[in-house]
Design a protein around this motif. Structure first.
Motif, PDB file in Angstrom:
ATOM      1  N   ALA A  80       0.827  -1.204   0.000  1.00 47.06           N
ATOM      2  CA  ALA A  80       0.000   0.000   0.000  1.00 47.06           C
ATOM      3  C   ALA A  80       0.863   1.256   0.000  1.00 47.06           C
ATOM      4  O   ALA A  80       2.057   1.218   0.307  1.00 47.06           O
ATOM      5  N   THR A  81       0.223   2.368  -0.340  1.00 51.85           N
ATOM      6  CA  THR A  81       0.835   3.692  -0.277  1.00 51.85           C
ATOM      7  C   THR A  81      -0.056   4.581   0.574  1.00 51.85           C
ATOM      8  O   THR A  81      -1.300   4.515   0.476  1.00 51.85           O
ATOM      9  N   ALA A  82       0.547   5.400   1.404  1.00 48.51           N
ATOM     10  CA  ALA A  82      -0.228   6.311   2.250  1.00 48.51           C
ATOM     11  C   ALA A  82      -1.103   7.219   1.389  1.00 48.51           C
ATOM     12  O   ALA A  82      -0.712   7.653   0.307  1.00 48.51           O
ATOM     13  N   LYS A  83      -2.292   7.487   1.871  1.00 49.40           N
ATOM     14  CA  LYS A  83      -3.235   8.317   1.117  1.00 49.40           C
ATOM     15  C   LYS A  83      -2.695   9.722   0.909  1.00 49.40           C
ATOM     16  O   LYS A  83      -2.938  10.345  -0.130  1.00 49.40           O
ATOM     17  N   SER A 139      -9.330 -12.327  -1.474  1.00 47.90           N
ATOM     18  CA  SER A 139      -8.536 -13.322  -2.205  1.00 47.90           C
ATOM     19  C   SER A 139      -7.247 -12.734  -2.744  1.00 47.90           C
ATOM     20  O   SER A 139      -6.177 -13.355  -2.657  1.00 47.90           O
ATOM     21  N   THR A 140      -7.332 -11.544  -3.313  1.00 42.11           N
ATOM     22  CA  THR A 140      -6.165 -10.916  -3.930  1.00 42.11           C
ATOM     23  C   THR A 140      -6.131  -9.437  -3.565  1.00 42.11           C
ATOM     24  O   THR A 140      -7.118  -8.870  -3.079  1.00 42.11           O
ATOM     25  N   ALA A 141      -5.008  -8.817  -3.853  1.00 43.56           N
ATOM     26  CA  ALA A 141      -4.867  -7.385  -3.576  1.00 43.56           C
ATOM     27  C   ALA A 141      -5.868  -6.556  -4.371  1.00 43.56           C
ATOM     28  O   ALA A 141      -6.279  -5.477  -3.947  1.00 43.56           O
ATOM     29  N   ALA A 142      -6.278  -7.067  -5.523  1.00 43.13           N
ATOM     30  CA  ALA A 142      -7.252  -6.346  -6.343  1.00 43.13           C
ATOM     31  C   ALA A 142      -8.606  -6.229  -5.656  1.00 43.13           C
ATOM     32  O   ALA A 142      -9.419  -5.367  -6.009  1.00 43.13           O
ATOM     33  N   ASP A 183      -9.290   5.342   4.509  1.00 51.26           N
ATOM     34  CA  ASP A 183      -8.956   6.741   4.802  1.00 51.26           C
ATOM     35  C   ASP A 183      -7.464   6.983   4.973  1.00 51.26           C
ATOM     36  O   ASP A 183      -7.038   8.134   5.102  1.00 51.26           O
ATOM     37  N   PHE A 184      -6.664   5.900   4.958  1.00 53.70           N
ATOM     38  CA  PHE A 184      -5.243   6.055   5.268  1.00 53.70           C
ATOM     39  C   PHE A 184      -4.301   5.496   4.207  1.00 53.70           C
ATOM     40  O   PHE A 184      -3.173   5.967   4.095  1.00 53.70           O
ATOM     41  N   VAL A 185      -4.737   4.514   3.448  1.00 49.41           N
ATOM     42  CA  VAL A 185      -3.859   3.947   2.417  1.00 49.41           C
ATOM     43  C   VAL A 185      -4.645   3.647   1.150  1.00 49.41           C
ATOM     44  O   VAL A 185      -5.865   3.445   1.175  1.00 49.41           O
ATOM     45  N   VAL A 186      -3.896   3.609   0.066  1.00 49.45           N
ATOM     46  CA  VAL A 186      -4.388   3.097  -1.213  1.00 49.45           C
ATOM     47  C   VAL A 186      -3.615   1.812  -1.481  1.00 49.45           C
ATOM     48  O   VAL A 186      -2.374   1.812  -1.519  1.00 49.45           O
ATOM     49  N   PHE A 187      -4.338   0.713  -1.619  1.00 50.93           N
ATOM     50  CA  PHE A 187      -3.668  -0.571  -1.799  1.00 50.93           C
ATOM     51  C   PHE A 187      -3.167  -0.731  -3.227  1.00 50.93           C
ATOM     52  O   PHE A 187      -3.747  -0.209  -4.187  1.00 50.93           O
ATOM     53  N   LYS A 188      -2.063  -1.465  -3.349  1.00 48.90           N
ATOM     54  CA  LYS A 188      -1.478  -1.738  -4.657  1.00 48.90           C
ATOM     55  C   LYS A 188      -2.167  -2.976  -5.224  1.00 48.90           C
ATOM     56  O   LYS A 188      -1.988  -4.095  -4.720  1.00 48.90           O
ATOM     57  N   THR A 189      -2.937  -2.777  -6.251  1.00 53.71           N
ATOM     58  CA  THR A 189      -3.781  -3.858  -6.777  1.00 53.71           C
ATOM     59  C   THR A 189      -2.974  -4.998  -7.403  1.00 53.71           C
ATOM     60  O   THR A 189      -3.477  -6.117  -7.522  1.00 53.71           O
ATOM     61  N   ASN A 190      -1.741  -4.735  -7.774  1.00 60.42           N
ATOM     62  CA  ASN A 190      -0.913  -5.789  -8.388  1.00 60.42           C
ATOM     63  C   ASN A 190       0.008  -6.472  -7.379  1.00 60.42           C
ATOM     64  O   ASN A 190       0.873  -7.282  -7.744  1.00 60.42           O
ATOM     65  N   ALA A 191      -0.155  -6.151  -6.088  1.00 61.53           N
ATOM     66  CA  ALA A 191       0.692  -6.768  -5.064  1.00 61.53           C
ATOM     67  C   ALA A 191       0.290  -8.227  -4.849  1.00 61.53           C
ATOM     68  O   ALA A 191      -0.840  -8.636  -5.129  1.00 61.53           O
TER      69      ALA A 191
END
Length: 440
Positions: free
Chosen positions: A107-110, A151-154, A160-168
Motif C-alpha cells: 500500500a501507499t499512504a493516502k 482473495s487478492t490485492a485487487a 482513509d489512510f492507504v491506497v492498496f497496490k492492486t498488483n501486489a
C-alpha cells in the motif's frame, strides 16, 4: 379544447384561459453574514495535498485522525485546537515542498507526509477460509481498517489512510510498516504564495500567518493590503511581530510563545480564531486567553511597556490576576488623519465596516446585479434593502444613530451605475472609565 395558461408579463395572450403570476410579497433584506471563518496555510504531517480543504469544529472532534493523522488530544494538534476555541470553519492549505508519501509492498499512504511512516499493514490467513486473507491497517498501533476474507490485492478497497497496490501479492505478515514518508524540504515563500493564491477564492474573516521568517511575514502583509485595498476582500491578517505595518487589516501579536518545543508564533493560532469568531457587536478587549501555548509576559509586565506597545498598534496579552487577557482589541493602524481617524485602529470598528461591505455586496450581487432596472423604482427598492440591513445592524447595537433619510441612492455616471452615500457610526465596547467623585 386546449386552453391557455401559465404566467404573464404583459396582458397580450391570445388563447382563453387563466394566467396566474405567483410572486413574493416585498421583504426587506436583513441577512447578516456569519463570522467564524479562518484561512490558514499550515505545515502538517498528514492531510489533503495541494488544495484548500475546509474543516469544521465538528469535523475536528469526530474525524481528527482521518483529517490530520492524529487523535484530537494529541499535542501535534495543539495549535489547531487553539484556532477552534473560537472559529467555526477553517480553510486550510497544507504547506509542503517535495513531500513524499510513505509506502510498502502492499500500500501507499493516502497523503504525503511523515505521519504515513506510522502506518502498518498486517496480513493474516482467514480462519474460516485459509486460502483468503484478513488485511488490517493500523495507525500508530491503532486499528483503523480491516478487510476480511479477500482473495487478492485487487479485492482490497482503499481506506482513509492507504491506497492498496492492486498488483501486489498478498502474503501473511505480522506487520509491515510503510516507510519513506516525508514532509519534504524547508517551507519557502513560494509555497506560501501558492497557498494564498488558492485561498483567494474563499471568504473568511481572518488569515493566519504561521511563520517567523521576515520575508514570509512580509508576503502575507502585502497580500492582505492588496486584497483589502484593491480587490475588495474583507478579512484581517493575524501574525506575530510583523514589524511596522500601519494598516487596519493587520493584527500584530506581540507576545512570544516560549514553552518547550513551541513555535514562537504560537499565540497566532488562538488570536486568529478569536478575531474570526467574535461577533460584530462585541470586542475582544479583555478577552481571557484560553489557548494551550505558554506566552511570554516579559515584554508586557509594566504600564510603561503596555502603553508603548499599544501606541504602536500591537495586539498584546497581559496578566490580570491569575488570567492572561487581551489588553486592547486593536490593529496596526496608527497614522491617523482627518479622513481616517483613530476609530480605524479598533478592530470592532473594522469588523462592522467589513460586515457592511460583505453584506451589501451579497445583497447587490444576488438580488440586483443584472436583474433590476436602474430606474427610480429599482433604486427605491435598493434603498429599502440597504436601509433595512442597516437598521438590523443598529438593532443588534453594531452601529448607532443611523438615519435612513441620510441614505441616498442615485444613478451614477453611466446608465448601469448606482451611487450610494450614507453615514454610519460603529458602536464599540467600553474600555476606559473616568470618574470624578465629589466628597462633601
Amino acid at each position: 379544447m386546449a386552453l391557455g395558461g401559465g404566467i404573464f408579463l404583459t396582458q397580450n395572450k391570445v388563447l382563453p384561459g387563466t394566467y396566474h403570476n405567483f410572486i413574493s410579497s416585498t421583504r426587506a433584506f436583513v441577512n447578516l453574514s456569519d463570522r467564524g471563518y479562518v484561512g490558514l496555510p499550515i505545515a502538517l504531517d498528514w492531510g489533503v495535498d495541494g488544495e484548500v480543504f475546509a474543516v469544521t469544529q465538528e469535523d475536528l472532534q469526530k474525524d481528527s485522525r482521518k483529517i490530520f493523522g492524529y487523535e484530537y488530544t494529541d499535542s501535534k494538534l495543539k495549535g489547531i485546537r487553539d484556532v477552534f476555541k473560537n472559529a467555526i470553519t477553517v480553510y486550510l492549505y497544507k504547506l509542503a515542498v517535495d513531500a513524499e508519501a510513505a509506502t510498502n509492498n502492499f500500500a501507499t499512504a493516502k497523503y504525503k507526509g511523515a505521519r504515513g511512516n506510522d502506518i502498518t499493514i498486517i496480513i493474516q490467513a482467514n480462519v474460516d477460509e485459509p486460502s483468503k486473507f484478513d488485511v488490517k491497517t493500523l495507525l500508530a498501533n491503532v486499528l483503523v481498517d480491516e478487510q476480511i476474507a479477500v482473495s487478492t490485492a485487487a479485492d482490497l478497497i482503499a481506506n482513509d489512510f492507504v491506497v492498496f497496490k492492486t498488483n501486489a501479492t498478498l502474503a501473511v505478515t505480522a506487520g509491515t510498516p510503510l516507510a519513506g514518508g516525508s514532509n519534504g524540504l524547508a517551507i519557502t515563500g513560494g509555497v506560501h504564495q501558492e497557498a494564498l493564491d488558492a485561498l483567494e477564492a474563499y471568504g473568511f474573516n481572518t488569515l493566519g500567518c504561521l511563520s517567523s521568517e521576515s520575508s514570509i511575514k512580509s508576503l502575507y502583509v502585502e497580500y492582505t493590503k492588496r486584497i483589502r485595498d484593491q480587490v475588495g476582500g474583507k478579512f484581517q491578517l493575524v501574525g506575530h511581530k510583523l514589524g511596522s505595518t500601519d494598516h487596519e487589516g493587520i493584527i500584530d501579536v506581540q507576545n512570544d510563545a516560549n514553552g518547550t518545543d513551541e513555535e514562537v508564533f504560537g499565540a497566532v493560532y488562538w488570536a486568529t480564531g478569536a478575531q474570526a469568531g467574535v461577533l460584530i457587536n462585541r470586542s475582544n478587549t479583555n478577552k481571557k486567553y484560553s489557548g494551550e501555548f505558554t506566552l511570554d509576559m516579559s515584554e508586557t509586565k509594566t504600564q510603561s511597556q503596555l502603553s508603548t506597545l499599544l501606541k504602536s498598534g500591537k495586539y498584546v496579552f497581559h496578566r490580570v490576576g491569575d488570567d492572561i487577557c487581551v489588553l486592547e482589541d486593536v490593529n496596526t493602524f496608527t497614522s491617523f488623519t482627518v479622513d481616517k481617524n483613530e476609530d480605524f485602529s479598533m478592530n470592532q470598528v473594522i469588523r462592522v465596516l467589513d460586515q457592511l461591505a460583505i453584506d451589501t455586496a451579497q445583497l447587490f450581487n444576488t438580488r440586483y446585479l443584472g436583474q433590476v432596472p436602474n430606474d427610480q423604482d429599482g433604486r427605491i427598492s435598493l434603498w429599502n434593502d440597504i436601509g433595512s440591513h442597516r437598521m438590523e445592524m443598529q438593532r443588534i447595537r453594531a452601529i448607532q444613530n443611523y438615519n435612513k433619510d441620510e441614505l441616498t441612492i442615485t444613478q451614477g455616471n453611466s446608465k448601469k451605475a448606482v451611487m450610494v452615500n450614507e453615514i454610519v457610526n460603529p458602536t464599540v465596547a467600553m474600555s476606559q472609565l473616568y470618574i470624578t467623585t465629589t466628597v462633601e
